[in-house]
Write an enzyme that holds these catalytic residues in place. Structure first.
Site, PDB file in Angstrom:
ATOM      1  N   GLU A  46      -0.232   6.584  -0.550  1.00 29.19           N
ATOM      2  CA  GLU A  46      -0.211   5.845  -1.824  1.00 29.19           C
ATOM      3  C   GLU A  46      -1.627   5.653  -2.367  1.00 29.19           C
ATOM      4  OE1 GLU A  46       2.416   5.365  -3.387  1.00 29.19           O
ATOM      5  OE2 GLU A  46       3.991   5.375  -1.886  1.00 29.19           O
ATOM      6  N   ASN A  50      -3.151   7.467  -5.684  1.00 32.98           N
ATOM      7  CA  ASN A  50      -3.655   6.651  -6.790  1.00 32.98           C
ATOM      8  C   ASN A  50      -5.076   7.054  -7.179  1.00 32.98           C
ATOM      9  OD1 ASN A  50      -1.332   5.189  -7.088  1.00 32.98           O
ATOM     10  ND2 ASN A  50      -2.103   3.312  -6.168  1.00 32.98           N
ATOM     11  N   ARG A 105       6.193   7.681 -12.807  1.00 31.56           N
ATOM     12  CA  ARG A 105       5.655   6.850 -11.739  1.00 31.56           C
ATOM     13  C   ARG A 105       6.523   5.596 -11.716  1.00 31.56           C
ATOM     14  NH1 ARG A 105       2.904  10.539  -9.694  1.00 31.56           N
ATOM     15  NH2 ARG A 105       3.429   9.220  -7.968  1.00 31.56           N
TER      16      ARG A 105
HETATM   17  N1  LIG Z   1      -7.489   4.136  -7.876  1.00 34.01           N
HETATM   18  C1  LIG Z   1      -7.059   3.673  -9.070  1.00 34.01           C
HETATM   19  N2  LIG Z   1      -7.851   3.803 -10.184  1.00 34.01           N
HETATM   20  C2  LIG Z   1      -7.437   3.338 -11.387  1.00 34.01           C
HETATM   21  N3  LIG Z   1      -6.236   2.737 -11.598  1.00 34.01           N
HETATM   22  C3  LIG Z   1      -5.424   2.574 -10.535  1.00 34.01           C
HETATM   23  C4  LIG Z   1      -5.784   3.026  -9.221  1.00 34.01           C
HETATM   24  N4  LIG Z   1      -4.775   2.711  -8.379  1.00 34.01           N
HETATM   25  C5  LIG Z   1      -3.839   2.109  -9.123  1.00 34.01           C
HETATM   26  N5  LIG Z   1      -4.199   2.011 -10.422  1.00 34.01           N
HETATM   27  C6  LIG Z   1      -3.439   1.376 -11.524  1.00 34.01           C
HETATM   28  O1  LIG Z   1      -2.490   0.486 -10.945  1.00 34.01           O
HETATM   29  C7  LIG Z   1      -1.167   0.819 -11.373  1.00 34.01           C
HETATM   30  C8  LIG Z   1      -0.180   0.520 -10.259  1.00 34.01           C
HETATM   31  O2  LIG Z   1      -0.382   1.381  -9.132  1.00 34.01           O
HETATM   32  P1  LIG Z   1       0.863   1.696  -8.171  1.00 34.01           P
HETATM   33  O3  LIG Z   1       0.424   2.668  -7.140  1.00 34.01           O
HETATM   34  O4  LIG Z   1       1.444   0.407  -7.699  1.00 34.01           O
HETATM   35  O5  LIG Z   1       1.927   2.350  -9.154  1.00 34.01           O
HETATM   36  P2  LIG Z   1       1.879   3.820  -9.814  1.00 34.01           P
HETATM   37  O6  LIG Z   1       0.866   4.656  -9.133  1.00 34.01           O
HETATM   38  O7  LIG Z   1       1.745   3.658 -11.283  1.00 34.01           O
HETATM   39  O8  LIG Z   1       3.335   4.375  -9.493  1.00 34.01           O
HETATM   40  P3  LIG Z   1       3.821   4.952  -8.059  1.00 34.01           P
HETATM   41  O9  LIG Z   1       2.758   4.630  -7.047  1.00 34.01           O
HETATM   42  O10 LIG Z   1       5.104   4.233  -7.775  1.00 34.01           O
HETATM   43  O11 LIG Z   1       4.001   6.396  -8.253  1.00 34.01           O
HETATM   44  C9  LIG Z   1      -1.241   2.274 -11.789  1.00 34.01           C
HETATM   45  O12 LIG Z   1      -0.249   2.618 -12.742  1.00 34.01           O
HETATM   46  C10 LIG Z   1      -2.652   2.377 -12.362  1.00 34.01           C
HETATM   47  O13 LIG Z   1      -2.684   1.928 -13.710  1.00 34.01           O
HETATM   48 MG   LIG Z   2       0.720   4.826  -7.089  1.00 28.55          MG
END
Ligand SMILES: Nc1ncnc2c1ncn2[C@@H]1O[C@H](COP(=O)(O)OP(=O)(O)OP(=O)(O)O)[C@@H](O)[C@H]1O
Ligand SMILES: [Mg+2]
Lengths: 143, 111
Positions: A46, A50, A105
């Site tokens: 995860e 990200n 996502r």
């Molecule tokens: N490394 C990162 N850099 C910039 N923004 C981030 C980063 N990690 C997370 N985010 C932000 O936080 C939000 C939530 O992250 P999360 O992993 O919970 O959900 P997601 O990645 O959108 O969906 P999923 O992980 O279920 O595919 C993301 O949509 C993004 O906007």
């Molecule tokens: Mg994610």
């Protein structure tokens, strides 16, 4: 600290499985259960995903850092990207919150990290990058 | 990751072998959508019997297909998921939308 390692790899999606394998190989020294191993594998996946899709917005030519440390039966991982950063960390960590709904996502990444690890800390600066630190006690340890 | 599919009783059965993550999600999505749009299937069964790993990218794939299938009045069933895959399915809340079955045969009965 009993053990430590650090790797840097390109922000290519192929490296998501590479990072998972490295994390598993490192933690295997603590003889975790299959379930503990699966938890760590998923949480690392995860954070690395990200970094690649959000931090670097899919650009494949940036560097992701993964550092792991072991102290007794506690293992911790740090995943860092020097990407775009998170505007509102609290909101980003809410279940189902995503800025990429149109890309299918689900907004569950942080919730997975939080549930599968014992500790989770996120530091981020807009325009400078994001660091995710997470740790877990391995209960089924030989030592 | 390997993906195989076949049609049975107005149902598309998709078997995903290996790991379903962000890297492999695009191919899974493409294969299923192509079959759903061009084939006769109204319902979808994911056979996860040979799925060794899935993260939230897989949840996104399942929810996306659920939207397509339920819009045409069909059902989605997830079959044969191992324990770690089942834990992430539970956590995601997706089991409120789809059913799970222990075997492919039971999944077909649920359709
Ligand atoms: N490394 C990162 N850099 C910039 N923004 C981030 C980063 N990690 C997370 N985010 C932000 O936080 C939000 C939530 O992250 P999360 O992993 O919970 O959900 P997601 O990645 O959108 O969906 P999923 O992980 O279920 O595919 C993301 O949509 C993004 O906007
Ligand atoms: Mg994610």
């Amino acid at each position: 600290m009993d053990n430590q390692m650090e790797i840097k790899f390109l922000s290519k999606s192929e490296n998501e499985s590479f990072a998972r394998i490295v994390a598993c190989a490192f933690v295997s020294q603590l003889d975790p259960t299959t379930e503990e191993m699966a938890d760590i594998k998923t949480a690392v996946s995860e954070a690395v995903t990200n970094a690649i899709i959000h931090g670097y917005e899919g650009r494949p030519d940036c560097m992701v850092t993964m550092r792991a440390e072991m102290e007794g039966d506690y293992v911790s991982f740090l995943i860092h990207d020097s990407g775009k950063g998170i505007e509102n960390i609290e909101r980003a960590m809410e279940p189902l919150f995503t800025t990429c709904a149109e890309e299918e996502r689900s907004g569950m990444g942080f919730t997975v990290m939080e549930s599968f690890m014992d500790d989770l800390e996120v530091e981020s600066t807009l325009g400078a990058g994001t660091t995710v630190k997470m740790g877990k006690r391995i209960l089924h340890t030989k030592r | 990751m390997q993906i195989e599919y076949n049609h049975q009783k107005k149902c598309l059965i998709v078997t995903i072998e290996g790991e379903l993550d962000h890297h492999t999600a695009a191919a899974v999505r493409e294969t299923i959508d192509k079959e759903l749009f061009s084939g006769p299937a109204k319902n979808l069964i994911f056979d996860f019997g040979h799925l060794t790993f899935m993260d939230s990218s897989g949840i996104g794939v399942i929810i996306g297909r659920y939207k397509t299938v339920s819009a045409q009045g069909g059902k989605v069933v997830i079959a044969c998921a191992n324990q770690s895959v089942e834990r992430i399915l539970h956590l995601s809340g997706i089991l409120k939308l789809t059913k799970v079955a222990r075997t492919r045969g039971l999944a077909l009965e649920m359709i």
